[in-house]
Structure formats: structure tokens, C-alpha cells
Design a protein around this motif. Structure first.
Motif, PDB file in Angstrom:
ATOM      1  N   UNK A  71       0.824  -1.207   0.000  1.00 44.55           N
ATOM      2  CA  UNK A  71       0.000   0.000   0.000  1.00 44.55           C
ATOM      3  C   UNK A  71       0.857   1.256   0.000  1.00 44.55           C
ATOM      4  N   UNK A  72       2.009   1.192   0.661  1.00 50.22           N
ATOM      5  CA  UNK A  72       2.870   2.372   0.767  1.00 50.22           C
ATOM      6  C   UNK A  72       3.686   2.626  -0.490  1.00 50.22           C
ATOM      7  N   UNK A  73       4.117   1.567  -1.178  1.00 46.00           N
ATOM      8  CA  UNK A  73       5.094   1.662  -2.256  1.00 46.00           C
ATOM      9  C   UNK A  73       4.720   2.682  -3.344  1.00 46.00           C
ATOM     10  N   UNK A  74       3.481   2.742  -3.846  1.00 49.09           N
ATOM     11  CA  UNK A  74       3.167   3.689  -4.929  1.00 49.09           C
ATOM     12  C   UNK A  74       3.320   5.158  -4.526  1.00 49.09           C
ATOM     13  N   UNK A  75       3.325   5.441  -3.236  1.00 47.50           N
ATOM     14  CA  UNK A  75       3.378   6.827  -2.766  1.00 47.50           C
ATOM     15  C   UNK A  75       4.799   7.280  -2.413  1.00 47.50           C
ATOM     16  N   UNK A  76       5.761   6.373  -2.486  1.00 45.08           N
ATOM     17  CA  UNK A  76       7.119   6.699  -2.046  1.00 45.08           C
ATOM     18  C   UNK A  76       7.985   7.039  -3.246  1.00 45.08           C
ATOM     19  N   UNK A  77       8.608   8.195  -3.190  1.00 39.72           N
ATOM     20  CA  UNK A  77       9.447   8.679  -4.280  1.00 39.72           C
ATOM     21  C   UNK A  77      10.626   7.741  -4.512  1.00 39.72           C
ATOM     22  N   UNK A  78      11.039   7.634  -5.769  1.00 38.66           N
ATOM     23  CA  UNK A  78      12.139   6.717  -6.108  1.00 38.66           C
ATOM     24  C   UNK A  78      13.469   7.134  -5.479  1.00 38.66           C
ATOM     25  N   UNK A  79      13.567   8.421  -5.068  1.00 42.93           N
ATOM     26  CA  UNK A  79      14.798   8.894  -4.439  1.00 42.93           C
ATOM     27  C   UNK A  79      14.775   8.757  -2.917  1.00 42.93           C
ATOM     28  N   UNK A  80      13.650   8.279  -2.370  1.00 45.76           N
ATOM     29  CA  UNK A  80      13.563   8.087  -0.914  1.00 45.76           C
ATOM     30  C   UNK A  80      14.240   6.771  -0.549  1.00 45.76           C
ATOM     31  N   UNK A  81      15.568   6.775  -0.558  1.00 45.83           N
ATOM     32  CA  UNK A  81      16.325   5.530  -0.427  1.00 45.83           C
ATOM     33  C   UNK A  81      16.133   4.861   0.927  1.00 45.83           C
ATOM     34  N   UNK A  82      16.007   5.640   1.990  1.00 47.69           N
ATOM     35  CA  UNK A  82      15.880   5.020   3.315  1.00 47.69           C
ATOM     36  C   UNK A  82      14.584   4.213   3.398  1.00 47.69           C
ATOM     37  N   UNK A  83      13.468   4.836   2.987  1.00 47.29           N
ATOM     38  CA  UNK A  83      12.181   4.140   3.078  1.00 47.29           C
ATOM     39  C   UNK A  83      12.150   2.929   2.143  1.00 47.29           C
ATOM     40  N   UNK A  84      12.719   3.090   0.931  1.00 42.59           N
ATOM     41  CA  UNK A  84      12.772   1.955   0.009  1.00 42.59           C
ATOM     42  C   UNK A  84      13.661   0.838   0.565  1.00 42.59           C
ATOM     43  N   UNK A  85      14.745   1.234   1.252  1.00 43.84           N
ATOM     44  CA  UNK A  85      15.604   0.240   1.872  1.00 43.84           C
ATOM     45  C   UNK A  85      14.844  -0.608   2.874  1.00 43.84           C
ATOM     46  N   UNK A  86      13.990   0.037   3.678  1.00 40.07           N
ATOM     47  CA  UNK A  86      13.218  -0.719   4.662  1.00 40.07           C
ATOM     48  C   UNK A  86      12.158  -1.601   3.997  1.00 40.07           C
ATOM     49  N   UNK A  87      11.633  -1.149   2.875  1.00 38.80           N
ATOM     50  CA  UNK A  87      10.672  -2.002   2.163  1.00 38.80           C
ATOM     51  C   UNK A  87      11.361  -3.277   1.676  1.00 38.80           C
ATOM     52  N   UNK A  88      12.566  -3.126   1.074  1.00 38.81           N
ATOM     53  CA  UNK A  88      13.304  -4.323   0.629  1.00 38.81           C
ATOM     54  C   UNK A  88      13.651  -5.227   1.820  1.00 38.81           C
ATOM     55  N   UNK A  89      14.048  -4.613   2.936  1.00 46.72           N
ATOM     56  CA  UNK A  89      14.448  -5.413   4.091  1.00 46.72           C
ATOM     57  C   UNK A  89      13.254  -6.148   4.694  1.00 46.72           C
ATOM     58  N   UNK A  90      12.100  -5.484   4.758  1.00 48.77           N
ATOM     59  CA  UNK A  90      10.895  -6.146   5.281  1.00 48.77           C
ATOM     60  C   UNK A  90      10.495  -7.303   4.373  1.00 48.77           C
ATOM     61  N   UNK A  91      10.565  -7.078   3.056  1.00 45.98           N
ATOM     62  CA  UNK A  91      10.256  -8.174   2.129  1.00 45.98           C
ATOM     63  C   UNK A  91      11.252  -9.319   2.297  1.00 45.98           C
TER      64      UNK A  91
END
Length: 645
Positions: free
Chosen positions: A530-550
Motif C-alpha cells: 500500500x505504501x510503495x506507490x506513494x514513495x518517491x524513487x529517491x527516498x532511499x531510506x524508506x525503500x531500503x526498509x521495504x526491501x528489508x521487510x520483504x
């Protein structure tokens, strides 16, 4: 009136009429802007004759006119200004052709005065426009150039008045200044229409006129006194039969200025500026606020001049023209400072700081510091200025300076009692909580956040959401998942209700970490999806946590290669962001995955990388192990093999 005052007032009026800034005039005559401003505002009573001659030359008026107390300076019509650069010579030739073709040669001076104030970029645009226009006219064989000798005196007079009222003028406006009965007015306008000179347009509820060839020299028909009376009558008619758009109000203001009614004109300029802003026409709004400021300056109203300059700066910033915003803000500050308006000046500094807070942190900090230099501890703004400076310093990564400002704000507030003081204390607690949170002093940060939330009415919804979010993450690190979920949900609701979708998405990622710890991987997956479509591609910290949670979800399901690949992606994201603690946590977690895969070499490399980060930062290694342990369910279960999701 003393002669230098007459000179200054006439120069200011000319600058206002031609929309020329004092800064530009000062540059043209080789004088500092500050000194010229003091002369024109009456603070300085002496100006070298050489500079007076230069002013007269730049403005293209005789010196006698600048010392005249009776003749309006706008009435002077002489030879055009001398142009020196090649671009403007080319433009001059085009202007001459255009003036000849349109029978406007009697207006040459007005064209060249404006031409002399254009930037090179604007001059290039005008050159292109005139070139295209003249080519189009040359192709149009149906063009007709009329001779004024073909018109009767009454037709020439009415045509001049229609031209004065402007294209698309309402018929009621022209009737008010024509001094004709209804039958004669209708007869003459129809005659002009039949000759192809005038277009009569039917609009909603009115009739409008448009002149095809406005070549009648108005100045040759009416005296200056008569022209002022015409503009006064026209302005009255425009107010009786108004249009409802900002361009109308600006035109009305210009008409009132030509009628020498500056006090009335500035009211409509401000109204135009406000309407332009409401329509998101920020450049037009900024220009109108600036022109209003110039008139307030002529009327010796420094407070209103500063106020309008501030609004001009605000509109320029809204239009992403931050260079203009900075110049206008500086002019507003100088105006109020010169007038000794301390309270207004500190308020402007505070507002300008807020204006730049989202664009230029260094500029914002400089304005807040300037406000504090002007202010005193007795001022109601002293505490808020300290809070704003602390918030900016936190964004600048200067937590020490932020803490100093917050300590000063608290000292200022403890001996006072007012709503402003309560707001200062609430924000002081919130920002101290953020500082302690960054230092990972969880208990201290928790106390600060709880303290500011006790006075929630003093905080904006976004600030309350920040406090609830950080409280949730503190409780997560204290391994109290029930409280963590409760606080994060409150932050999510607030951020969603006020439209902060990015912060709302970040909150979903943090809540996914809580679900992971609670042993609910399905909910974690749903939340990050649900969060992924709203997160900017340059938001590396938040994307990092998404990869780590997955990766954690795959690891729990026994899909170790997929988990390792996602862990590597998380490490790369944290590395790009410079998030060292998150990077160490991901590296240590990844080393555990490699151990479970039997890859001891990669295990040792990742473990060493994680430990080195903490050793370099001189952080407690026990905290690293605790952070990593939170990525597993509180009651771990053995992997269930490669089951489908």
C-alpha cells in the motif's frame, strides 16, 4: 516645498509610471541604491548636480520638468532614448517599422522608454514577436491603413477617447467621457465601424469597443488638464460598470494614476494583486504588489510599502522565482528598517524566514537570526523566532545550535504567561524530543513527546503527527508493540486527514515493521504494498526498509536466496542515503541469512561491515544486535521451507 523635495517626488512618480525600480535607476547613473533611496525618500537633502543630470538623461526629460511643481512629469514627449547595444539597435529598427505601419510614431518615446528598461532576454523576446508580427502583416493583403484626414473631427475625437479607454472598453465607459447624446454617440460609433476602424462587440450584458488602428494622437487633441479630467471620468465610469477580473482592477488603478489619484489607485492595485494570487497568476500578482509598494512609497507610507513588498516576495516565491523573492524581501526589510518600524520589521523577518524554509535553509536561518537581532526579549516574537531558528537548524543538521536556541526559548518562556508562551513551550518540547530521538535517548525523547502532546491544542496537526509517529517508533524499540501500533495509527490518521500522503506512506512502512515483530507477515506485506506507490524513487531510506521487510518475509518462509537478494538491495539503498545505523542493521541481518545459507565467507564480510560502522561511530554494539533482533517475530518459529506466498 523645497526644490529637492519637488525633484525627488517627480522622479519617484516617473519611476512608478514607467515601472522602473530605484535599484535599476541607481545602476544606470552610477550611484548606490541605498543613497539614492535616501535622497528620494527625503532623508538626504543633497545630491550632486552631475547625478541629477544623469537622472534627467536616463528618464529622458528636461531638468526643468523635474523641478516643476505644476506640470505632470508624464506629459513630456521628446525624442527616444539613445540605444547603444546591437540587440537593441536591431529592435529599434523593428520598432520604427511597426510605429510607421500602425501610425504610432507620435508614441515613439513611450516605446523607447520601455525598451530601455528591458533585460536582454526580454528584448530578444520582443524582437522575435515584432519580427513575426510584421511578417504576418506583410502577408495580409487585406490590411488597410487609414488616414486621419478621412475622418471627421467628431470621429477623430471619439476615436481618441475610445483609444484612451482601451481595447474591449465597455460602451458605458466611453459614453461617460464622450459628452455626446445617445443618438450622436450611436451614429458616430457606427460610422467608425462601417469604415473598418472600430469593432463593436456584443458581450454578456454589455457592448464593447475594439479599435483596429489606434493611431489618433490624444495629446494633440486635449490639454494635460483635460486628460486628467477624462481619466477621472473614465475611472468613475469603470467603477460604476465594473468587470470582475484582476486585469480590470489593475487597468482601473492605472487610470486613477493618470488622473493623479494615487491614493485611490493603490487600493485597486492591491485588490488586483490579491485576485491574481487567488487565480495562481503569481507573476502578475508579484508585479501588482510591487507597483502598489512603489505608490505607497510616493505617498510616504513605509509600513504599507514594506507590507506590499513582502506580499510581492511571497507571490514571487509561489511562482518559483526565488531570486526575485529574495530581492523583494530585502527591499521590504530595508524599508521598515529605515522607517524605524521595529515590530513590523521583526515580523517581516519571521515571515520571510518561513517563506524560504522549504527552499533555502541557509537563507531561512539568516532571516530568523536577523529577526532576533532586531527583536528584544520583551517582544512577543522573540520566543517564536527562537523556535523557528531551532527547527531550521535541525533541518540543517546543526542539532547543537538548535538545542542552544531551544534552551534560550525555554528560558524566555518560563517567566511569562500567554498563549504565545504556551505555543513556544509545546514546540520546544517537540523539537527537544526530535533531538533526543536522533541521539537515541529513547526515554528522554518519550518524555518530551508526551509533554508536548499534553498541550496538543498548541500544535498543528502535522506536528502532532510527528510526535505520535516518533512515540510509536520509540515504543517499537522498547519492544512494546501494542503501544507502538497505537501511536503509529494516530499518526497515520492525522497525516492522511491533512493530505500528507508521503508521511502517511512512511508511517505504513514503520507499521509494517511492527507487524513483522508481531509475527504477522501477511499484514506487513499488505502495508508495504500500500505504501510503495506513494514513495518517491529517491527516498532511499524508506525503500531500503521495504526491501528489508520483504527480505524478512522471504526468510521466514525459508526462501533464503530471495531474502539475500532483497537484503543486498536494502544495503545499497541505505548506503546511497548515508543512513549508517540502518545500513549496519541490514548488513548484520544479511550476515545471518548467509549463515543460514551456509555461505560463511559472505557471512563474515557482512558481519564485519556492520561492526565497523558501529565502531567508527563509537556506538554501543548491543544496540545493533537489539535493532536486528526486532526484525524477527518475538517468538521465532523455524523456517517452513519454500512455501508459496
Amino acid at each position: 516645498m523645497a526644490s529637492i523635495e519637488t525633484f525627488a517626488n517627480n522622479v519617484k512618480r516617473l519611476l512608478a509610471q514607467r515601472n522602473i525600480r530605484i535599484k535599476d535607476l541607481a545602476a544606470r547613473i552610477g550611484l548606490s541604491e541605498s543613497y539614492l533611496s535616501l535622497v528620494l525618500n527625503g532623508t538626504r537633502k543633497n545630491l550632486n548636480d552631475e547625478y541629477k543630470d544623469r537622472i534627467a538623461s536616463v528618464l529622458n526629460v528636461p531638468m526643468s520638468l523635474l523641478y516643476s511643481e505644476n506640470q505632470p512629469v508624464s506629459s513630456y514627449d521628446e525624442q527616444p532614448l539613445v540605444l547603444t547595444d546591437a540587440l537593441r539597435h536591431e529592435l529599434k529598427d523593428l520598432v520604427e517599422v511597426f510605429l510607421t505601419k500602425s501610425n504610432l510614431r507620435h508614441k515613439r518615446k513611450a516605446f523607447y522608454v520601455v525598451l530601455g528598461t528591458l533585460s536582454d532576454r526580454d528584448a530578444q523576446s520582443v524582437k522575435y514577436f515584432l519580427s513575426e508580427l510584421l511578417e504576418e502583416l506583410a502577408r495580409d493583403e487585406s490590411d488597410r491603413v487609414f488616414d486621419a484626414m478621412d475622418l471627421s473631427e467628431e470621429e477623430i475625437r471619439l476615436l481618441a477617447l475610445i483609444s484612451t479607454a482601451g481595447n474591449d472598453a465597455k460602451s458605458e465607459w466611453v459614453k461617460a467621457i464622450a459628452d455626446l447624446d445617445s443618438d450622436d454617440f450611436t451614429r458616430i460609433t457606427r460610422s467608425l465601424r462601417d469604415k473598418g476602424i472600430l469593432s463593436i462587440l456584443e458581450d454578456v450584458g454589455c457592448t464593447r469597443f475594439r479599435v483596429s488602428y489606434p493611431y489618433v494622437p490624444v495629446s494633440s487633441l486635449f490639454s494635460q488638464q483635460k486628460m486628467r479630467e477624462i481619466h477621472r471620468g473614465l475611472a468613475q465610469a469603470m467603477q460604476l460598470y465594473p468587470d470582475d477580473d484582476p486585469f480590470f482592477f489593475r487597468n482601473l488603478a492605472e487610470t486613477l494614476m493618470k488622473a493623479m489619484l494615487d491614493k485611490e489607485a493603490v487600493v485597486f492595485l492591491e485588490k488586483a494583486a490579491m485576485d491574481f494570487r487567488l487565480r495562481d497568476l503569481f507573476e502578475e500578482a508579484a508585479n501588482s504588489w510591487y507597483r502598489a509598494a512603489v505608490i505607497h512609497g510616493i505617498l510616504d507610507r513605509p509600513y504599507d510599502k514594506g507590507r506590499c513588498l513582502l506580499e510581492a516576495a511571497r507571490c514571487a516565491a509561489l511562482g518559483d522565482n526565488f531570486q526575485a523573492a529574495s530581492e523583494l524581501a530585502g527591499s521590504a526589510s530595508s524599508t521598515l528598517e529605515s522607517a524605524g518600524l521595529v515590530k513590523q520589521h521583526e515580523n517581516v523577518c519571521n515571515q520571510i524566514g518561513a517563506l524560504f524554509a522549504a527552499h533555502d535553509l541557509e537563507a531561512a536561518a539568516a532571516w530568523y537570526k536577523k529577526g532576533l537581532q532586531i527583536s528584544s526579549e520583551d517582544s512577543k516574537l522573540y520566543g517564536p523566532l527562537l523556535i523557528n531558528l531551532a527547527a531550521i537548524n535541525l533541518k540543517r543538521g546543526k542539532s547543537g545550535e538548535a538545542e542552544n536556541a531551544l534552551e534560550e526559548a525555554k528560558r524566555w518562556a518560563v517567566s511569562r504567561s500567554s498563549p504565545e508562551v504556551d505555543r513556544v513551550l509545546s514546540h520546544q518540547a517537540l523539537l527537544m524530543g526530535v533531538i533526543e530521538f536522533e541521539r537515541r535517548n529513547w526515554k528522554s525523547a518519550r518524555q518530551y513527546f508526551l509533554s508536548c502532546l499534553e498541550k496538543g491544542e498548541e500544535l498543528e496537526p502535522e506536528e502532532m503527527a510527528t510526535a505520535w509517529h516518533n512515540l510509536g517508533m520509540i515504543m517499537y524499540r522498547m519492544d512494546d508493540m501494542a503501544e507502538a501500533r497505537n501511536h503509529l495509527m494516530k499518526a497515520l490518521e492525522l497525516n492522511k486527514s491533512i493530505g500528507l500522503h508521503l508521511k502517511w506512506a512512511y508511517g505504513l512502512v514503520e507499521l509494517a515493521r511492527v507487524s513483522l515483530r508481531e509475527g504477522n507477515p501477511e499484514e506487513s506485506q499488505r502495508l508495504i504494498d500500500e505504501a510503495m506507490p506513494h514513495i518517491d524513487e529517491h527516498a532511499n531510506r524508506e525503500r531500503g526498509w521495504i526491501w528489508l521487510i520483504r527480505g524478512c518475509i522471504h526468510r521466514r518462509a525459508g526462501r533464503f536466496p530471495q531474502a539475500a537478494e532483497l537484503g543486498r538491495q536494502a544495503v545499497d539503498c541505505f548506503q546511497r542515503e548515508g543512513a549508517q545505523r540502518d545500513l549496519a542493521c541490514a548488513a548484520l541481518w544479511l550476515s545471518q541469512v548467509f549463515r543460514e545459507m551456509g555461505n560463511s565467507q559472505e557471512e563474515r564480510l557482512m558481519e564485519k561491515r556492520a561492526f565497523q560502522i558501529y565502531e567508527k561511530g563509537r556506538w554501543d554494539i548491543r544496540e545493533l544486535h537489539r535493532e536486528c533482533s526486532l526484525l524477527s517475530p518475538s517468538q521465532s518459529k523455524p523456517p517452513r521451507g519454500d512455501e508459496s506466498e
